[in-house]
Design a protein around this motif. Sequence first.
Motif, short mmCIF file in Angstrom:
data_model
loop_
_atom_site.label_atom_id
_atom_site.label_comp_id
_atom_site.label_asym_id
_atom_site.label_seq_id
_atom_site.Cartn_x
_atom_site.Cartn_y
_atom_site.Cartn_z
N ILE A 375 0.56 -0.90 0.49
CA ILE A 375 -0.12 0.23 -0.23
C ILE A 375 0.58 1.15 0.01
N PHE A 376 1.57 1.26 0.96
CA PHE A 376 2.54 2.54 1.20
C PHE A 376 3.69 2.19 -0.19
N ASP A 377 4.29 1.41 -0.75
CA ASP A 377 5.47 1.81 -2.17
C ASP A 377 3.93 2.16 -3.80
N PHE A 378 3.05 1.58 -3.37
CA PHE A 378 2.06 2.00 -4.01
C PHE A 378 1.88 3.15 -4.82
N ALA A 379 1.24 4.00 -2.92
CA ALA A 379 1.94 5.82 -3.22
C ALA A 379 2.42 6.07 -3.44
N LEU A 380 4.00 6.19 -2.80
CA LEU A 380 5.01 6.49 -2.87
C LEU A 380 5.42 6.38 -4.09
N TRP A 381 5.05 6.04 -5.18
CA TRP A 381 5.66 5.63 -6.88
C TRP A 381 4.13 6.15 -7.21
N LYS A 421 3.94 7.72 10.02
CA LYS A 421 5.09 8.38 9.79
C LYS A 421 4.76 9.57 8.78
N GLU A 422 5.13 8.69 7.65
CA GLU A 422 5.36 8.67 6.49
C GLU A 422 3.92 8.99 5.64
N GLY A 423 2.80 8.00 5.88
CA GLY A 423 1.32 8.25 4.97
C GLY A 423 1.18 9.43 4.74
N LYS A 425 2.06 12.72 3.51
CA LYS A 425 2.98 12.88 2.47
C LYS A 425 2.67 12.17 1.20
N TYR A 426 2.01 11.12 0.93
CA TYR A 426 2.12 10.70 0.45
C TYR A 426 0.77 9.49 0.01
N GLY A 427 -0.52 10.15 0.42
CA GLY A 427 -1.74 9.84 0.08
C GLY A 427 -2.10 8.89 1.26
N VAL A 428 -1.80 8.00 1.79
CA VAL A 428 -2.40 6.75 2.89
C VAL A 428 -2.94 7.05 4.24
N GLY A 429 -3.77 7.36 4.60
CA GLY A 429 -4.68 6.88 6.16
C GLY A 429 -4.31 5.78 6.51
N LEU A 430 -4.34 6.01 8.05
CA LEU A 430 -4.35 4.75 8.62
C LEU A 430 -5.34 5.23 9.85
#
Length: 545
Positions: A375-381, A421-423, A425-430
């Motif tokens: 999930i995080f890597d998809f949003a990151l790239w 911590k970083e989601g 910035k990249y459009g990932v909520g938790l």
Amino acid sequence: MSQSVLRIGRVIEVNGSRTIGELEASVDDLYRTYKSRKYTIGQVGSIVKIESGDLLIFGIVISLRMEETDSTQANTAGRTESSAKWIEIELFGQGHKTGLGEAEFHFERGISTYPLPGQAIYLATVEELRRIYAKPDKPTIKVGSVAQARGLPVHLLTNELLGKHFAILGTTGSGKSCAVALLIHSIIEEYPHSHIILLDPHNEYYRAFPEKAEIIDPTSLEIPHWLLTLEESIELFIGRTEHAATRQTNILKDAILQARKGFPDQAMPIEKITVDTPVPYRLGDLVSNINASKPSQASKAESHEKILAKIETLQADKRFEFLLRPDDSVSDNLADLLSQLFRIPDQGKPLTIIDLSGVPSDVVDVVVSVLCRTIFDFALWNPKRSEIPLFLVCEEAHRYAPRSEEASFQPTKRALARIAKEGRKYGVGLALVTQRPSELSESILSQCNTIIALRMSNEQDQHFVRRALPDSVRSLVDTLPALRTREALVVGEGTAVPVRMLFNEIPEDRRPHSADVPYAEAWQKECGNEEMVRDVVERWREQQR
């Protein structure tokens, strides 16, 4: 100027955001009536106001006590008499009057001017509360009503709630699962093209979203082995107890890298492929590479044999079919898998429920780690991340991100920590959901800027939540054991002001399948038979829910 009937006391001490007041001697009842409406006096969690010219200062009652002193008069020696009733108030906001009406003021969170000793304390009227809890001029979702005034709706700020993460904390039976379902229902009704992924460890949410969710269970779950990073592959093929075995790690690393590079029709240049690049490889090639590097001397081949034995054991286990793909079915289908997982396009189902109840316990940590990291890597790239933000709901979060370092599976914990911590910035909520907050990683919970706390009776959990809350509302934690089912304390960025609220009730057919078993009713009659037992045995063997 407020009506005298609403006056209940006066300020006697101001200390930062906390104010001490003395109730008037005339206050000897629980209620005051104003405009045909009853108002409770001094109830913990109720709202009061202090007038200071054109400024209204609002606060929450956090405690009420009566001080008694021994009489010194001879004719009453040995008796006690009440000297004062004290009320403790946490100030949370202020209103600047814009007219003469009760609700004609502009409310803002925070205090710029503190009250002075001697100023009167009044009950806040329904019209004033309506102004305080008015729907903000921002995107919101309606989730319930103010506990002290059922007619006043509670709106949560959508972007702040989702983008800055939130946590739902509460003991079993407090309405935690229903609160999760209600929040998701409210979100997808207001925003039908959402992209929400829900990790469901108990298979309880499938009935709450019969038409709006894509259900992925162990029979339809597909997480190909080649999607795992080296760290996750070590966890799977070597095991936790062997993490210190550097030789096995190096053997596996070299074998995976060569297997990735050797996959036919590889989609990217060979020289750019690393051991963690998410490109396919066959398990047969992995085994061949390990065998090729195995020394001829049996005494030096022990590390190779251990890895090969573990791979063979996993391949023979039917429970791992979703993870270990046969060589003839391995293909570069990552885009299709992610499209289904993230609901892109949503096709009328903006929610993905991943049923983890049937995933083997010894590999569930790997599965959750891969899902969170993906999930995080998809949003990151994703260069269009702001157009397709993702949101992850993690039920039983203390299982995947525990406070104890020894008990945790580090890749899973790190994946969740990275989102926390970083989601943003990249459009990932938790969203973290747990019934044991004291067992949850404190650093991860601290990243949740909105806390929704339901009933909580465990003292250790209360202490943990108290540390996670802002200083100005920590004292409200003392009210958690007395909250009713569906009642919650909401504080943080997701709400304009701290509020004690009651979640809306969900229709029976839209509730999660998590209700308590009615023992008294079930044991009144004979229901089971041998056929039922045989059916359970068959389902158990076939791994069918």
